[in-house]
Each structure stands twice: as structure tokens, then as C-alpha cells.
Motif scaffolding. Structure first.
Motif, PDB file in Angstrom:
ATOM      1  N   ARG A 106      21.511   6.005   9.430  1.00 52.18           N
ATOM      2  CA  ARG A 106      21.429   5.619   8.178  1.00 52.18           C
ATOM      3  C   ARG A 106      20.350   4.252   8.440  1.00 52.18           C
ATOM      4  N   VAL A 107      19.397   4.332   7.649  1.00 52.76           N
ATOM      5  CA  VAL A 107      18.091   3.200   7.896  1.00 52.76           C
ATOM      6  C   VAL A 107      18.005   2.765   6.719  1.00 52.76           C
ATOM      7  N   GLY A 108      17.614   1.563   6.461  1.00 53.78           N
ATOM      8  CA  GLY A 108      16.989   0.734   5.586  1.00 53.78           C
ATOM      9  C   GLY A 108      15.769   0.013   5.892  1.00 53.78           C
ATOM     10  N   ILE A 109      14.888   0.247   4.745  1.00 54.74           N
ATOM     11  CA  ILE A 109      13.598  -0.633   4.977  1.00 54.74           C
ATOM     12  C   ILE A 109      13.333  -1.547   3.872  1.00 54.74           C
ATOM     13  N   ILE A 110      13.076  -2.744   3.961  1.00 55.11           N
ATOM     14  CA  ILE A 110      12.919  -3.659   3.042  1.00 55.11           C
ATOM     15  C   ILE A 110      11.312  -4.298   3.287  1.00 55.11           C
TER      16      ILE A 110
ATOM     17  N   MET B  32      27.442  -0.787  15.265  1.00 53.28           N
ATOM     18  CA  MET B  32      27.245  -2.033  14.900  1.00 53.28           C
ATOM     19  C   MET B  32      25.946  -1.907  14.593  1.00 53.28           C
ATOM     20  N   SER B  33      25.395  -2.538  13.293  1.00 51.72           N
ATOM     21  CA  SER B  33      24.081  -2.523  12.675  1.00 51.72           C
ATOM     22  C   SER B  33      23.128  -3.534  13.310  1.00 51.72           C
ATOM     23  N   GLU B  34      21.775  -3.060  13.143  1.00 51.21           N
ATOM     24  CA  GLU B  34      20.871  -3.968  14.184  1.00 51.21           C
ATOM     25  C   GLU B  34      19.889  -4.045  12.924  1.00 51.21           C
TER      26      GLU B  34
ATOM     27  N   ASN C 135       6.945   4.984  10.136  1.00 52.42           N
ATOM     28  CA  ASN C 135       7.148   6.038  10.921  1.00 52.42           C
ATOM     29  C   ASN C 135       8.248   5.742  12.036  1.00 52.42           C
ATOM     30  N   LEU C 136       8.460   4.511  12.338  1.00 50.11           N
ATOM     31  CA  LEU C 136       9.596   4.240  13.243  1.00 50.11           C
ATOM     32  C   LEU C 136      10.877   4.536  12.464  1.00 50.11           C
ATOM     33  N   ALA C 137      10.869   3.981  11.435  1.00 53.52           N
ATOM     34  CA  ALA C 137      12.180   4.219  10.606  1.00 53.52           C
ATOM     35  C   ALA C 137      12.424   5.738  10.360  1.00 53.52           C
ATOM     36  N   THR C 138      11.406   6.391  10.157  1.00 51.84           N
ATOM     37  CA  THR C 138      11.468   8.052   9.669  1.00 51.84           C
ATOM     38  C   THR C 138      12.048   8.603  10.981  1.00 51.84           C
ATOM     39  N   ILE C 139      11.558   8.274  12.436  1.00 53.02           N
ATOM     40  CA  ILE C 139      11.883   9.119  13.571  1.00 53.02           C
ATOM     41  C   ILE C 139      13.690   8.754  13.605  1.00 53.02           C
ATOM     42  N   ILE C 140      13.689   7.438  13.389  1.00 58.23           N
ATOM     43  CA  ILE C 140      15.438   7.123  13.773  1.00 58.23           C
ATOM     44  C   ILE C 140      16.221   7.731  12.687  1.00 58.23           C
TER      45      ILE C 140
ATOM     46  N   LEU D  13      24.628   0.899   6.770  1.00 59.75           N
ATOM     47  CA  LEU D  13      23.410   1.026   7.695  1.00 59.75           C
ATOM     48  C   LEU D  13      23.721   1.008   8.830  1.00 59.75           C
ATOM     49  N   ASP D  14      22.773   1.817   9.673  1.00 61.16           N
ATOM     50  CA  ASP D  14      22.844   1.613  11.284  1.00 61.16           C
ATOM     51  C   ASP D  14      21.599   0.680  11.772  1.00 61.16           C
ATOM     52  N   TYR D  15      20.504   0.789  11.107  1.00 57.66           N
ATOM     53  CA  TYR D  15      19.474  -0.107  11.231  1.00 57.66           C
ATOM     54  C   TYR D  15      18.806  -0.384   9.918  1.00 57.66           C
ATOM     55  N   LEU D  16      18.226  -1.694   9.866  1.00 60.29           N
ATOM     56  CA  LEU D  16      17.559  -2.276   8.746  1.00 60.29           C
ATOM     57  C   LEU D  16      16.402  -2.814   9.056  1.00 60.29           C
ATOM     58  N   PHE D  17      15.329  -2.195   8.814  1.00 56.29           N
ATOM     59  CA  PHE D  17      13.766  -2.547   9.073  1.00 56.29           C
ATOM     60  C   PHE D  17      13.165  -3.621   8.081  1.00 56.29           C
ATOM     61  N   ILE D  18      12.758  -4.581   8.808  1.00 56.17           N
ATOM     62  CA  ILE D  18      11.946  -5.651   7.659  1.00 56.17           C
ATOM     63  C   ILE D  18      10.735  -5.446   7.873  1.00 56.17           C
ATOM     64  N   ASP D  19       9.814  -5.184   6.837  1.00 56.05           N
ATOM     65  CA  ASP D  19       8.411  -5.291   7.043  1.00 56.05           C
ATOM     66  C   ASP D  19       7.986  -6.471   6.576  1.00 56.05           C
ATOM     67  N   THR D  20       7.533  -7.349   7.355  1.00 52.44           N
ATOM     68  CA  THR D  20       7.164  -9.044   7.037  1.00 52.44           C
ATOM     69  C   THR D  20       5.908  -9.032   6.542  1.00 52.44           C
TER      70      THR D  20
END
Length: 263
Positions: free
Chosen positions: A33-37, A1-3, A22-27, A133-140
Motif C-alpha cells: 500500500r503506497v501513498g504519494i504526496i 512498519m511504514s517508511e 514509476n518507483l511507487a508503481t513498481i512497489i 500505508l506501507d510506503y509514503l513517497f514525497i515528491d518534493t
């Protein structure tokens, strides 16, 4: 389940993008599988940390929002940055980054016209599905606006970054209150740029009591960070540094205490 994980601050200059990367990189290094937007469309910059040069960028988040491309066409695989220590890199892990445009005209257009926040919502869901993706980070974008509220509503986890000063304390109280009203499932506060001489135990106690929210970590100001100057991912350049270890602690809380993360 993606978060979906939104990383937010009430004011600019808190180091939000640096913490996010850095958080996204460690995970990702744990095999996820990590996304950053980068939704800080008015002042984008997280692509610099991953060495994504402007001449490599054909499409950005702006292009998707204006109907010029599909969301996945604006996603760039920046996983090679993780392979600096191959033995720690998971077989299926990786990072895809969606940058915002740094062109003056396109930033001005966003400021002038705005964009359909619902389209961003649809795009994030599609991105998770298409890139698996397992995780998607949103840089707000800092502060409280329609786009930020949408990101918070969509989030499974909200990480609020603040510096230990009076203006940040007051603004963060507003952000925490908004997140509670929007019923974010999980929320953490991270204190960044704390003086190494500070009493971290007392600081944690004070912040936790002020917001009645878990303080996931306290990151110290350090000379190595200033020397790096946003030219690389700190936890890859300095894996044994106390700052990197503290980010690892924060990452474990985001993904669950049972997860094994490596830097």
C-alpha cells in the motif's frame, strides 16, 4: 512498519516526478500500500502521470494546509492504473495520490503566504495511519527551503535525482551535504537522463566518488519516454524496456534487496 521516502532534486527538470511515480508503481504492484504526496506546490504535476483529471479533484494538499479538509479527503485512489496486468497486481497493493492544486490563484497564495510546515508533518503521519500505508513517497519541491528540509528530516529514505551536467553536480553536492547534517537514515543518488552512449560504469564511479553515496541506478534518455510525454506510467507501458528494469533495480534497493518486485 511504514517508511517515508522523499524524492528530491536540487534543480527542476531532472525528471523527479516521473521517477517517483514509476518507483511507487513498481512497489505497489508487489502488493504494498503506497501513498504519494505532491509537495511541489509551486509547480505540481504528478497527478497527470496517473490520469487524475482536474474535474475529479475535490480537495488538494492546499485545502488541507488551509484547514478546508482532512488529509485523507485529499487522497485519491489511483490503483486502477496498476491493473493493466492483473496477474502481477498484489491482492492488497494500491496507490493513493494527494495532488497539489494547479489553480493559479492557489499557487500564488502559497508563494505569497507560505504554509505551516508542521501541519504538513502531522498530516503525513495521519495519512500513513488512516490509509495503512506501507510506503509514503514525497515528491518534493526542487532546491533547499523550509518545506524541503522538513521532508528530509521526516524521511527514512532520501532519493536525490540529478542529471549528468555541471550545474546539477554542484547543486546535488549541497543537497547531499544537507541530508548528511540532518542524519537521514538511508540516502541514494539516481542519475537520470544519461546519454545511452555514455560509459555508465565510469559515470557511476565518478558520481559515487563525488558524493560518497550509493548510486542506486542510472536511467538513460530514451525516445519512448519523449513519445509518452508524461501521459502514463512508463514502466506499465514499456515493462520490458531497459529504463523500466533499471527503475526496478532502484526500487529493490529502496525497499530492501530481499524484496521481489515485478514490472
Amino acid at each position: 512498519m511504514s517508511e517515508i521516502i522523499s524524492v528530491h532534486s536540487f534543480r527542476g527538470g531532472t525528471g523527479k516526478s516521473n521517477v517517483t511515480s514509476n518507483l511507487a508503481t513498481i512497489i505497489a504492484r508487489s502488493g504494498k500500500r503506497v501513498g504519494i504526496i505532491d509537495t511541489d506546490i509551486q509547480s505540481p504535476g504528478i497527478h497527470i502521470l496517473f490520469g487524475l483529471d482536474e474535474d475529479r479533484i475535490s480537495y488538494t494538499l492546499n485545502d488541507y494546509l488551509w484547514g478546508r479538509c482532512r488529509i485523507e479527503e485529499a487522497a485519491y485512489d489511483v490503483s486502477p492504473v496498476l491493473r493493466q496486468k492483473q496477474r502481477l497486481f498484489g491482492k492488497t497493493g494500491g496507490i493513493h495520490l494527494i495532488p497539489s492544486s494547479i489553480k493559479t490563484g492557489e499557487i500564488s497564495r502559497i508563494l505569497r503566504e507560505g504554509y505551516d510546515a508542521r501541519l504538513l508533518n502531522d498530516g503525513l503521519r495521519n495519512l500513513i495511519d488512516r490509509l495503512k500505508l506501507d510506503y509514503l513517497f514525497i515528491d518534493t519541491h526542487p532546491g533547499i527551503n523550509e518545506e524541503t528540509l522538513l521532508s528530509v528530516i521526516m524521511s527514512d529514505v532520501l532519493v536525490i535525482i540529478l542529471r549528468p551536467d555541471s550545474q546539477d553536480y554542484q547543486g546535488t553536492a549541497v543537497a547531499v551535504d544537507v541530508a548528511r547534517k540532518l542524519e537521514v537514515p538511508k540516502m541514494f543518488v539516481v542519475v537520470n537522463k544519461a546519454l545511452p552512449s555514455a560509459d555508465f560504469k565510469e559515470l557511476r564511479y565518478r558520481v559515487q566518488n563525488a558524493y560518497n553515496t550509493t548510486v542506486a541506478g542510472i536511467l538513460p534518455v530514451c525516445e519512448e519516454m519523449f513519445r509518452l510525454g508524461s501521459s502514463d506510467i512508463f514502466c506499465l507501458r514499456h515493462p520490458d524496456h531497459p529504463w523500466s528494469h533499471e527503475v526496478n533495480v532502484i526500487a529493490k534497493q529502496i525497499v530492501g534487496s530481499g524484496s521481489k518486485l515485478l514490472i
